[in-house]
Design a protein around this motif. Structure first.
Motif, PDB file in Angstrom:
ATOM      1  N   GLY A  41      17.937  95.225 -19.220  1.00 42.17           N
ATOM      2  CA  GLY A  41      16.770  95.025 -18.369  1.00 42.17           C
ATOM      3  C   GLY A  41      16.418  93.581 -18.085  1.00 42.17           C
ATOM      4  N   LEU A  42      17.162  92.629 -18.632  1.00 42.09           N
ATOM      5  CA  LEU A  42      16.867  91.220 -18.412  1.00 42.09           C
ATOM      6  C   LEU A  42      18.012  90.557 -17.653  1.00 42.09           C
ATOM      7  CD1 LEU A  42      15.463  90.218 -21.909  1.00 42.09           C
ATOM      8  CD2 LEU A  42      14.180  90.803 -19.869  1.00 42.09           C
ATOM      9  N   SER A  43      17.669  89.575 -16.851  1.00 45.49           N
ATOM     10  CA  SER A  43      18.687  88.864 -16.084  1.00 45.49           C
ATOM     11  C   SER A  43      19.482  87.937 -16.996  1.00 45.49           C
ATOM     12  CB  SER A  43      18.029  88.051 -14.969  1.00 45.49           C
ATOM     13  OG  SER A  43      17.278  86.992 -15.520  1.00 45.49           O
ATOM     14  N   SER A  44      20.624  87.507 -16.514  1.00 39.41           N
ATOM     15  CA  SER A  44      21.466  86.618 -17.310  1.00 39.41           C
ATOM     16  C   SER A  44      20.789  85.268 -17.520  1.00 39.41           C
ATOM     17  CB  SER A  44      22.829  86.442 -16.645  1.00 39.41           C
ATOM     18  OG  SER A  44      22.671  85.922 -15.347  1.00 39.41           O
ATOM     19  N   ARG A  45      19.980  84.840 -16.580  1.00 46.30           N
ATOM     20  CA  ARG A  45      19.245  83.577 -16.727  1.00 46.30           C
ATOM     21  C   ARG A  45      18.237  83.659 -17.879  1.00 46.30           C
ATOM     22  NH1 ARG A  45      16.782  80.967 -11.520  1.00 46.30           N
ATOM     23  NH2 ARG A  45      18.813  79.987 -11.479  1.00 46.30           N
ATOM     24  N   THR A  46      17.559  84.790 -17.975  1.00 48.80           N
ATOM     25  CA  THR A  46      16.589  84.977 -19.060  1.00 48.80           C
ATOM     26  C   THR A  46      17.297  85.100 -20.398  1.00 48.80           C
ATOM     27  OG1 THR A  46      15.071  86.055 -17.532  1.00 48.80           O
ATOM     28  CG2 THR A  46      14.706  86.442 -19.871  1.00 48.80           C
ATOM     29  N   VAL A  47      18.420  85.810 -20.428  1.00 49.44           N
ATOM     30  CA  VAL A  47      19.191  85.940 -21.666  1.00 49.44           C
ATOM     31  C   VAL A  47      19.686  84.566 -22.123  1.00 49.44           C
ATOM     32  CG1 VAL A  47      21.268  86.936 -22.706  1.00 49.44           C
ATOM     33  CG2 VAL A  47      19.842  88.318 -21.218  1.00 49.44           C
ATOM     34  N   ALA A  48      20.108  83.746 -21.172  1.00 46.76           N
ATOM     35  CA  ALA A  48      20.564  82.392 -21.519  1.00 46.76           C
ATOM     36  C   ALA A  48      19.411  81.565 -22.081  1.00 46.76           C
ATOM     37  CB  ALA A  48      21.158  81.712 -20.291  1.00 46.76           C
ATOM     38  N   ALA A  49      18.220  81.702 -21.518  1.00 50.12           N
ATOM     39  CA  ALA A  49      17.059  80.967 -22.032  1.00 50.12           C
ATOM     40  C   ALA A  49      16.699  81.443 -23.434  1.00 50.12           C
ATOM     41  CB  ALA A  49      15.872  81.137 -21.089  1.00 50.12           C
ATOM     42  N   ILE A  50      16.801  82.738 -23.665  1.00 48.73           N
ATOM     43  CA  ILE A  50      16.519  83.279 -25.000  1.00 48.73           C
ATOM     44  C   ILE A  50      17.538  82.765 -26.002  1.00 48.73           C
ATOM     45  CG2 ILE A  50      16.545  85.411 -26.363  1.00 48.73           C
ATOM     46  CD1 ILE A  50      15.307  86.801 -23.900  1.00 48.73           C
ATOM     47  N   ALA A 121      11.459  82.764 -17.581  1.00 47.69           N
ATOM     48  CA  ALA A 121      12.026  83.712 -18.540  1.00 47.69           C
ATOM     49  C   ALA A 121      10.913  84.445 -19.285  1.00 47.69           C
ATOM     50  CB  ALA A 121      12.934  82.983 -19.519  1.00 47.69           C
ATOM     51  N   ARG A 122       9.812  83.752 -19.561  1.00 45.62           N
ATOM     52  CA  ARG A 122       8.682  84.375 -20.246  1.00 45.62           C
ATOM     53  C   ARG A 122       8.101  85.515 -19.419  1.00 45.62           C
ATOM     54  NH1 ARG A 122       4.591  80.392 -20.528  1.00 45.62           N
ATOM     55  NH2 ARG A 122       5.954  79.350 -22.000  1.00 45.62           N
ATOM     56  N   ARG A 123       7.977  85.298 -18.108  1.00 48.36           N
ATOM     57  CA  ARG A 123       7.436  86.352 -17.235  1.00 48.36           C
ATOM     58  C   ARG A 123       8.307  87.600 -17.262  1.00 48.36           C
ATOM     59  NH1 ARG A 123       6.245  82.183 -13.692  1.00 48.36           N
ATOM     60  NH2 ARG A 123       8.184  82.508 -12.573  1.00 48.36           N
ATOM     61  N   GLU A 124       9.608  87.401 -17.204  1.00 49.21           N
ATOM     62  CA  GLU A 124      10.524  88.548 -17.167  1.00 49.21           C
ATOM     63  C   GLU A 124      10.514  89.307 -18.488  1.00 49.21           C
ATOM     64  OE1 GLU A 124      15.164  89.570 -16.106  1.00 49.21           O
ATOM     65  OE2 GLU A 124      14.399  87.556 -15.714  1.00 49.21           O
ATOM     66  N   LEU A 125      10.563  88.590 -19.599  1.00 47.97           N
ATOM     67  CA  LEU A 125      10.529  89.250 -20.902  1.00 47.97           C
ATOM     68  C   LEU A 125       9.161  89.874 -21.151  1.00 47.97           C
ATOM     69  CD1 LEU A 125      11.973  89.935 -23.545  1.00 47.97           C
ATOM     70  CD2 LEU A 125      11.229  87.719 -24.431  1.00 47.97           C
ATOM     71  N   ALA A 126       8.094  89.210 -20.729  1.00 44.82           N
ATOM     72  CA  ALA A 126       6.742  89.736 -20.920  1.00 44.82           C
ATOM     73  C   ALA A 126       6.533  91.026 -20.150  1.00 44.82           C
ATOM     74  CB  ALA A 126       5.708  88.695 -20.497  1.00 44.82           C
ATOM     75  N   ALA A 127       7.162  91.153 -18.989  1.00 47.36           N
ATOM     76  CA  ALA A 127       7.054  92.395 -18.224  1.00 47.36           C
ATOM     77  C   ALA A 127       7.700  93.545 -18.987  1.00 47.36           C
ATOM     78  CB  ALA A 127       7.700  92.222 -16.853  1.00 47.36           C
ATOM     79  N   GLN A 128       8.866  93.294 -19.606  1.00 50.31           N
ATOM     80  CA  GLN A 128       9.529  94.331 -20.404  1.00 50.31           C
ATOM     81  C   GLN A 128       8.683  94.698 -21.625  1.00 50.31           C
ATOM     82  OE1 GLN A 128      12.649  95.899 -20.193  1.00 50.31           O
ATOM     83  NE2 GLN A 128      12.711  95.160 -18.094  1.00 50.31           N
TER      84      GLN A 128
END
Length: 169
Positions: A41-50, A121-128
């Motif tokens: 459910g997360l984009s590769s950009r967000t996974v890279a930031a994590i 990345a925070r917005r995307e993870l926070a939505a999940q």
């Protein structure tokens, strides 16, 4: 004779490149640590930031792969059948067991990661996490005796849900 394209020349090159091998805190190479390529459910950009944040905080208790494990724990807890769910406390008490079995510990780790991520990345993870929080709030019951316990600073609402008392027996 026609000139060969650079991409065709690179594709012919079958010799593998030498991997960068940095040594971590415990003496093992960081390339030997399993790296999560995808977190559902997360984009590769967000996974890279994590991943960047997990490797940056090796000395602060956040290990590579912890975020993925916390999300898996959270999702598997909510996938259990039944109308109401009860949080479970672990007998062992070690960090790894807590992270795998106790959804409140997993949610604490996700809160820590959310605080350290860049805004996008925070917005995307926070939505999940917000979707999972809503389901957790609906499927768990508030603890009516929670007011008797001393509240530690930073303790959030998910710690004030009913725990299964038979899980530690």
């Amino acid at each position: 004779m026609p000139r060969r394209r650079p991409g065709a020349l690179r594709a012919q090159n079958t010799t593998p490149r030498q991997a960068h091998r940095a040594v971590g805190l415990w003496g093992h190479t960081l390339s030997s640590i399993p790296r999560p390529n995808r977190i559902g459910g997360l984009s590769s950009r967000t996974v890279a930031a994590i991943r960047r944040e997990e490797f940056r905080r090796l000395d602060k208790g956040l290990l590579p792969g912890d975020t993925q494990m916390a999300l898996q724990c959270y999702r598997s807890f909510l996938a259990r059948p039944g109308r109401y769910l009860y949080l479970t406390a672990t007998v062992c008490g070690c960090y790894e067991c807590d992270l795998k079995e106790d959804v409140a510990t997993a949610r604490d780790l996700l809160e820590l990661v959310l605080a350290r991520l860049p805004p996008r990345a925070r917005r995307e993870l926070a939505a999940q996490v917000a979707k999972l929080d809503e389901e957790l709030y609906c499927r768990t019951l508030p603890d009516p005796l929670a007011y008797r316990r001393p509240r530690s600073p930073g303790e959030e609402w998910w710690h004030w849900r009913i725990y299964d008392e038979s899980s530690h027996l």
